[in-house]
Design an enzyme around this catalytic site. Structure first.
Site, PDB file in Angstrom:
ATOM      1  CD1 TRP A  17      32.897  28.200  37.150  1.00 15.41           C
ATOM      2  CD2 TRP A  17      33.894  30.045  37.914  1.00 15.41           C
ATOM      3  NE1 TRP A  17      33.447  28.846  36.079  1.00 15.41           N
ATOM      4  CE2 TRP A  17      34.075  29.989  36.517  1.00 15.41           C
ATOM      5  CE3 TRP A  17      34.437  31.125  38.614  1.00 15.41           C
ATOM      6  CZ2 TRP A  17      34.764  30.958  35.805  1.00 15.41           C
ATOM      7  CZ3 TRP A  17      35.132  32.103  37.905  1.00 15.41           C
ATOM      8  CH2 TRP A  17      35.288  32.015  36.522  1.00 15.41           C
ATOM      9  CE  LYS A 111      37.859  47.796  37.030  1.00 13.56           C
ATOM     10  NZ  LYS A 111      38.345  48.858  37.864  1.00 13.56           N
ATOM     11  N   GLY A 430      49.787  49.445  48.734  1.00 14.83           N
ATOM     12  CA  GLY A 430      49.057  49.388  49.996  1.00 14.83           C
ATOM     13  C   GLY A 430      49.003  48.017  50.641  1.00 14.83           C
ATOM     14  CD  GLU A 482      45.438  48.245  51.631  1.00 16.79           C
ATOM     15  OE1 GLU A 482      44.572  47.507  51.130  1.00 16.79           O
ATOM     16  OE2 GLU A 482      45.926  49.220  51.030  1.00 16.79           O
ATOM     17  CG  ASP A 597      43.810  52.971  47.046  1.00 13.63           C
ATOM     18  OD1 ASP A 597      44.820  53.524  46.600  1.00 13.63           O
ATOM     19  OD2 ASP A 597      43.831  52.082  47.922  1.00 13.63           O
ATOM     20  CD  GLU A 603      34.217  49.536  38.142  1.00  8.64           C
ATOM     21  OE1 GLU A 603      35.376  49.118  37.981  1.00  8.64           O
ATOM     22  OE2 GLU A 603      33.385  48.951  38.819  1.00  8.64           O
ATOM     23  CG  HIS A 692      46.780  40.501  38.084  1.00 10.85           C
ATOM     24  ND1 HIS A 692      46.793  41.790  37.637  1.00 10.85           N
ATOM     25  CD2 HIS A 692      45.715  40.382  38.898  1.00 10.85           C
ATOM     26  CE1 HIS A 692      45.756  42.427  38.144  1.00 10.85           C
ATOM     27  NE2 HIS A 692      45.092  41.607  38.919  1.00 10.85           N
TER      28      HIS A 692
END
Ligand code: GLN
Ligand code: ZN
Length: 756
Positions: A17, A111, A430, A482, A597, A603, A692
């Site tokens: 997908w 979320k 980061g 990172e 972080d 959540e 994004h």
């Protein structure tokens, strides 16, 4: 007794997908090809459930991006910025809402209840709802015509849909729902006309702390639906916790009520015992954990079914997972490298459906038929017990209430003295772009096709390249980038004891992005420094400070599949304890600015108000414990994103971090408004651009965000940074955006000077 499923993972056994979507977005495939692949997957998923002999197979739970976005588009709730007048939504409208386009900022993403699944937030303010199509009907007919499956269409109910949306006044909740009701009625009527015999209407918001007034509103809504379509076969489905108004919910005029007997199970069960269950309704009972990956204790679950049978007749009882299986990976079949004892106690989506079938057989008294399955279940659980992985669990007591000895106000002057940063310091969160090259280097090394020497050399070259870029850009606080991390939790889990990793245990996080949560199967502990070498190397290349970069204990916990034999607080403190060693190692190596972080801290927040404080207390305590021992001059940063943080500013303050960076731009500045009501007097950076989208925001746009933020936050504590890490972006746009960001910060400094 029937079995049912609430939703099946979309991503496919091999993430087909994701791959199909991404190659379409990259223009490597056409729309026709995308839709054909998606149809194939969708039918395949139905076939799997058919083979597993699920009686009520969900249809319409599949999506091309997100099921909340699907509902919004179906109802014509498409913000004007995505539509020229009179336009009907196309596939590109749909993806633009999700991901943004050249001309339009994406819809907010946040979320889904207390999970790490992100949905696209419907924007109601400039919408004129209309039915653009009947998507569940299309799904229902497809399943019927192609596979002969009389599926159970899934829709998100009107109450939860509006609660999840934005852009209406609180006191207009009723009108807002009313405006959608005719559309819901039409969708349902057409499904009934087409022959649908059960329709799942998800109302997870009924497990949150809703008011009696809102519950009355929900009752009114379902009465209206019932008046319009008598005896519509609706299954009102709740999950993730116990319903707040049990008696009212089970009295709603629907055919069936779906309750979660795993998460909030004790409360639901108690309510069932106290108030009983209406005789004319079906109870769809979530008895298998749809959110974790452990096998069920089948004998125990069977006993639960037995208890349910005392209140509900067998023929009105439906057995099902506690929620959609979207939240677990597809199958354990391909996990060849896992320890057999561990593999033995894992059940992903397909295995959970098998368990359901076994439980159905057991309930029907066909014990002989499932003898083998039961024995295998006993053996697997016994083997885990015998492994000793979980014995002697450390208790958390020695870490509770640990706190830095100096207050922020005491630390602030010594840190200012030490760090000598300009006003409005600029930094990033980061990660830098994880290009094909970066990922290839890691994967070759993992496969043993690249030597460690060569791997480390290449990683150093990335770090060097980006330290140079950051210096040229004029950023004030740098990061190493990172590059060695594929995932911010997996990376740490692999180096700590007590974690295991699957080969293919992917779960959808947002859009095509999938995560592979580690499994915390035993006691967690520190073994060796995890981040020191890369950070120290980065620091050796520059005079600017380089932030060390760790993932916090609560995020590691919330983004893992966690053993279910211990309270979460104990596991969080075990992780915190392990992290203290890493913090010490960094500090000893001269890295004295450390970001821990916690994007997932929100959540884990329980859905019910009365449970929230307890969670916040231990979550904050775990975070503080991880860094309570550092020097006063050591600057602790933290970072959060893509959640409704404006409701928990007090807890954020309690974390006692010297600096926090929070995503703000993707949520269209909501955080800024939050600070109109509360003051925040520690270092803070509100994200000045959404990461994004490939779109490069202008200097002016970011300057405006800074200006707005400075109307509610003191300039002397304000930082300038993007919303989140930049790993999903391409290099060119990253550099261009950061260049504008640094220019915006400089312009803002000038403005402050002239003002002063
Ligand atoms: N430091 C991480 C990064 O930049 C933070 C990611 C996150 O918040 N999800 O990638
Ligand atoms: Zn983030």
């Amino acid at each position: 007794m029937l079995t049912s499923n609430l939703g099946y993972p979309r991503i496919g056994e091999n993430r087909e997908w994701k791959k199909a979507l991404e190659s379409f977005w990259a223009n490597d495939t056409t729309e026709e090809q995308l839709l054909a692949t998606m149809k194939e997957l969708r039918l395949n998923h139905l076939r799997v459930q058919q083979e597993q002999e699920v009686d009520l197979i969900p249809v319409g739970d599949f999506t091309l991006y997100d099921h909340v976005l699907d509902m919004a588009v179906m109802f014509g709730i498409i913000p004007k910025r995505f539509l020229q007048q009179g336009d009907t939504p196309t596939l590109s409208t749909y993806f633009a809402m999700a991901r943004g386009s050249k001309n339009a900022q994406a819809c907010e993403m946040t979320k889904w209840y207390n999970t790490n699944y992100h949905y696209i937030v419907p924007e109601l303010h400039d919408a004129a709802p209309r039915l653009t199509k009947n998507a569940p009907l299309e799904a229902y007919l497809e399943a019927k015509n192609e596979l002969g499956i009389d599926g159970k269409p899934v829709i998100l109910g009107p109450y939860s849909f509006v609660k999840l949306a934005k852009g209406y006044e609180e006191d207009k909740l009723q009108e807002t729902i009313q405006s959608l009701l005719p559309l819901y009625i039409q969708v349902i009527q057409e499904l009934v006309d087409a022959g649908a015999r059960s329709i799942q209407v998800d109302e997870p918001s009924l497990v949150t702390s809703i008011s009696a007034r809102e519950m009355a509103l929900v009752t009114r809504i379902y009465e209206q639906i019932n008046e319009a379509i008598a005896d519509a076969p609706l299954f009102l489905q709740t999950y993730f916790d116990a319903v707040t108004f049990y008696e009212e919910v089970v009295s709603l005029p629907v055919k069936g009520i779906g309750l979660d007997f795993v998460h909030g199970g004790a409360k639901n069960l108690e309510a069932l015992r106290t108030f009983g269950f209406p005789e004319d309704k079906v109870l769809a009972a979530g008895i298998i954990d749809g959110r974790n990956i452990w096998i069920s204790n089948l004998r125990e679950r069977h006993e639960l079914v037995h208890q349910l049978e005392q209140h509900v007749a067998k023929d009105r009882l439906v057995l099902q997972p506690s929620c959609s299986l979207l939240h677990v990976p597809v199958t354990t079949k391909r996990e060849e490298k896992l320890d057999p004892t561990l593999l033995g106690v894992l059940a992903f989506a397909n295995e959970k459906l098998t368990e359901l079938h076994t439980l159905k057989q057991l309930a029907a008294g066909n014990e002989a038929e499932v003898k083998e399955a039961l024995e295998a279940n006993d053996d697997a659980l016994a083997a885990l017990e015998k492994s000793g992985w979980r014995s002697g669990a450390a208790t958390s007591h020695n870490l509770e209430n640990k706190k830095r000895p100096q207050s922020f106000n005491e630390r602030r002057p010594v840190q200012e003295e030490k760090w000598q940063l300009p006003l409005l310091p600029t930094t990033t969160i980061g990660s830098f772009p994880q290009t094909k090259d970066v990922r290839r280097t890691r994967s070759l090394w993992r496969k043993g096709e690249l030597s460690t020497v060569e791997y480390e050399r290449t990683m150093k070259s990335y770090i060097e390249k980006w330290i140079n870029i950051q210096e040229e850009l004029g950023l004030d606080v740098l990061v190493h980038g990172e590059f060695e991390r594929n995932d911010m939790v997996e990376f740490f889990g692999e180096k700590l004891d007590g974690f295991a990793f699957t080969a293919n245990g992917w779960v959808q996080s947002y859009g095509s992005r999938c995560v592979k949560p580690p499994i915390i199967y035993g006691n967690v502990s520190f073994t060796e420094p995890m981040t020191v070498a890369e950070t120290v190397y980065a620091q050796s290349l520059t005079d600017k400070p380089v932030k060390g970069m760790l993932t916090g204990p609560v995020t590691i916990l919330n983004w893992s599949f966690v053993r279910d034999d211990l309270p979460l607080t104990v596991i969080a403190h075990q992780i915190a304890e392990a992290l203290t060693h890493e913090v010490t190692a960094l500090e000893e190596a001269g890295i004295e600015m450390i970001q821990i972080d916690e994007p997932a801290i929100r959540e884990g927040l329980p859905l019910k108000a009365e449970d929230q404080q307890e969670y916040l207390d231990w979550a904050v305590s775990a975070f503080r414990a991880s860094c309570a021992h550092v020097k006063a001059t050591t600057q602790i940063h933290t970072h959060m994103c893509y959640s409704e943080f404006h409701e928990m500013i007090e807890a954020i303050d309690d974390l006692d971090a010297d600096v926090i960076s929070i995503e703000t731009s993707r949520s269209h500045g909501e955080m800024i408004s939050a600070f109109e009501k509360t003051t925040y007097e520690k270092g803070i950076g509100l994200g000045v651009y959404d990461i994004h989208s490939p779109r490069v925001p202008s200097e002016e746009e970011m300057l405006n965000v800074i200006r707005r933020a400075l109307t509610v936050l003191p300039a002397s504590l304000f930082w300038v940074n993007p919303d989140c890490g930049l790993k999903t972006r391409a290099e060119k746009e990253t550099v261009a955006a950061l260049k504008n960001m640094v220019a915006a910060a400089r312009a803002a400094r000038e403005e402050l000077k002239t003002k002063a």
